[in-house]
Enzyme design. Structure first.
Site, mmCIF file in Angstrom:
data_model
loop_
_atom_site.group_PDB
_atom_site.id
_atom_site.type_symbol
_atom_site.label_atom_id
_atom_site.label_comp_id
_atom_site.label_asym_id
_atom_site.label_seq_id
_atom_site.Cartn_x
_atom_site.Cartn_y
_atom_site.Cartn_z
ATOM 1 N N GLY A 81 -11.558 -1.557 4.576
ATOM 2 C CA GLY A 81 -10.313 -0.811 4.807
ATOM 3 C C GLY A 81 -10.125 0.300 3.788
ATOM 4 N N LEU A 90 -10.224 3.426 3.956
ATOM 5 C CA LEU A 90 -9.539 4.663 4.367
ATOM 6 C C LEU A 90 -8.034 4.445 4.567
ATOM 7 C CD1 LEU A 90 -12.167 6.148 6.874
ATOM 8 C CD2 LEU A 90 -11.935 6.533 4.398
ATOM 9 N N GLY A 91 -7.557 3.251 4.247
ATOM 10 C CA GLY A 91 -6.121 2.943 4.394
ATOM 11 C C GLY A 91 -5.326 3.423 3.196
ATOM 12 N N GLN A 92 -4.007 3.099 3.206
ATOM 13 C CA GLN A 92 -3.118 3.601 2.135
ATOM 14 C C GLN A 92 -3.585 3.126 0.758
ATOM 15 O OE1 GLN A 92 0.722 1.660 1.757
ATOM 16 N NE2 GLN A 92 1.722 3.549 1.111
ATOM 17 N N ASP A 143 -15.086 1.311 6.217
ATOM 18 C CA ASP A 143 -13.938 1.271 7.135
ATOM 19 C C ASP A 143 -14.473 1.254 8.560
ATOM 20 O OD1 ASP A 143 -10.685 2.069 6.478
ATOM 21 O OD2 ASP A 143 -11.342 2.097 8.573
ATOM 22 N N TYR A 145 1.737 -10.747 11.060
ATOM 23 C CA TYR A 145 1.117 -10.215 9.832
ATOM 24 C C TYR A 145 1.450 -11.137 8.660
ATOM 25 C CZ TYR A 145 0.920 -7.152 5.688
ATOM 26 O OH TYR A 145 0.699 -6.617 4.439
ATOM 27 N N LYS A 163 -0.924 -13.695 6.409
ATOM 28 C CA LYS A 163 -1.012 -13.626 4.941
ATOM 29 C C LYS A 163 -0.716 -14.994 4.308
ATOM 30 C CE LYS A 163 -2.314 -9.389 4.452
ATOM 31 N NZ LYS A 163 -3.678 -9.096 3.949
HETATM 32 C C1 VAH Z 1 4.177 -3.438 5.846
HETATM 33 N N1 VAH Z 1 3.639 -1.972 3.973
HETATM 34 O O1 VAH Z 1 5.260 -2.855 5.923
HETATM 35 C C2 VAH Z 1 3.402 -3.297 4.544
HETATM 36 C C3 VAH Z 1 3.854 -4.328 3.538
HETATM 37 C C4 VAH Z 1 5.798 -5.412 2.403
HETATM 38 C C5 VAH Z 1 5.355 -4.526 3.513
HETATM 39 O O2 VAH Z 1 3.198 -5.526 3.728
HETATM 40 O O3 VAH Z 1 3.705 -4.130 6.736
#
Ligand code: VAH
Length: 318
Positions: free
Chosen positions: A10, A12-14, A36, A141, A145
């Site tokens: 990843g 090329l991500g933020q 990436d 998401y 995690k």
């Molecule tokens: C998102 N920038 O908004 C990410 C982050 C705490 C937020 O995990 O999904």
């Protein structure tokens, strides 16, 4: 001793964009293998197109480059992830399993796994959220995690892998455009202000969220990875805090430079996600274990963001 070779997924991500650059400075441009899913033909350094859902592909890349460390940043973020929940779960988990298995089989020295304040849900204290409350995330998401934190802890305890992790707040940087995150309103707003455009915010004016300036986020990552193994007491993921603010407070900070800047509020599906997250984070364990301390507050971040974006858009010497 084998020289360090760092693989980043990843890239090329933020976070990946900036972390790749910092790791190139630290280890040398030829010691960092940026990867990436998307190709990048004008990349400055060693770049490989890599689909991390493909176990053989990542194993071959690790062996080809004699990789000693992996920063696994590839993932689908909170807001985008809700558009296709089962695909988000599959991608976020299968890529992690591949990285963990390759790390075990290839004796990788150190792995970094980014977690997020998205692991927290609405059943915990939202102010000064502690290191280890019950984790009941609202988003896929966030669920991925929470599962990821437990898998990295398992691979540490079962196989002795040195995997380290941070629960990033919303990261704000000038090096990439807003992505699929719920906190990315706080990136987009600066681009609109610098380009003299009005800003429509997808969260309510009063939505307090934990955030961090990208320079602090990257420094925290490198400080954690450089810390002696024996002082790491958290093998799921460390809480990390920079600052907390609302869209209204961010707007007022920007107006110190752009007094005529205009904002409107039109909350969408991301408001429910933001409402499930903490307002502020207790990161005392990170401060105690490895001396973490943020350098930036809202106004100092705003000054840099505006200076850098003006230079990018108006080719003004920063
Ligand atoms: C998102 N920038 O908004 C990410 C982050 C705490 C937020 O995990 O999904």
């Amino acid at each position: 001793m084998k020289s360090e070779k760092i693989l980043i997924t990843g890239a090329l991500g933020q976070l990946g964009t900036v972390l790749t650059n910092e790791l190139q400075k630290k280890y040398g441009i030829n010691s960092v293998i940026a990867t990436d899913l998307r190709p990048n033909f004008d990349f400055n350094g060693v770049f490989e197109t890599l689909d991390v859902t493909n176990f053989k592909a990542i194993e071959e890349c690790v062996i080809k480059h004699n990789v000693t460390q992996i920063y696994h940043l590839a993932a689908i973020l909170s807001a985008n992830g809700e558009k296709n929940p089962l695909k988000t779960w599959d991608i976020n988990m299968s890529t992690l399993f591949n990285v963990l298995e390759v790390s075990r089989l290839c004796n990788i020295n150190k792995i970094f796994y980014p977690s997020s304040i998205a692991v927290f849900g609405d059943e915990i204290e939202s102010v000064n959220t502690p290191q280890s409350p019950n984790l009941t995330p609202l988003t896929v998401y966030g669920m991925s995690k929470v599962a990821g934190e437990n898998w990295v802890n398992y691979y540490h305890k079962r196989y002795g892998l040195d995997i380290r992790s941070l629960r990033y707040p919303g990261v704000i940087g000038y090096q990439s455009l807003p992505g699929g995150g719920t906190t990315d309103y706080a990136v987009d707003i600066y681009h609109k202000a610098v380009n003299n455009e009005d800003f429509e915010c997808f969260l309510k004016a009063s939505t307090m969220l934990p955030m961090i300036f990208i320079d602090d986020a990257i420094r925290a990552t490198l400080e954690l990875m450089d810390a002696p193994r024996k002082i790491i007491s958290i093998r799921t993921s460390y809480n990390l805090a920079g600052m907390s603010f609302t869209p209204n407070e961010l707007y007022n900070s920007i107006r110190k430079t752009y007094p005529d800047f205009k904002i409107s509020y039109n909350p969408d599906f991301r408001q429910e996600i933001a409402d499930s997250w903490p307002k502020s984070i207790d990161d005392n364990t990170a401060r105690k274990d490895w001396g973490w301390k943020p350098n930036y507050d809202l106004d100092s971040m705003t000054n840099i963001m505006i200076q850098k974006l003006k230079a990018q858009y108006h080719s003004v010497v920063a």
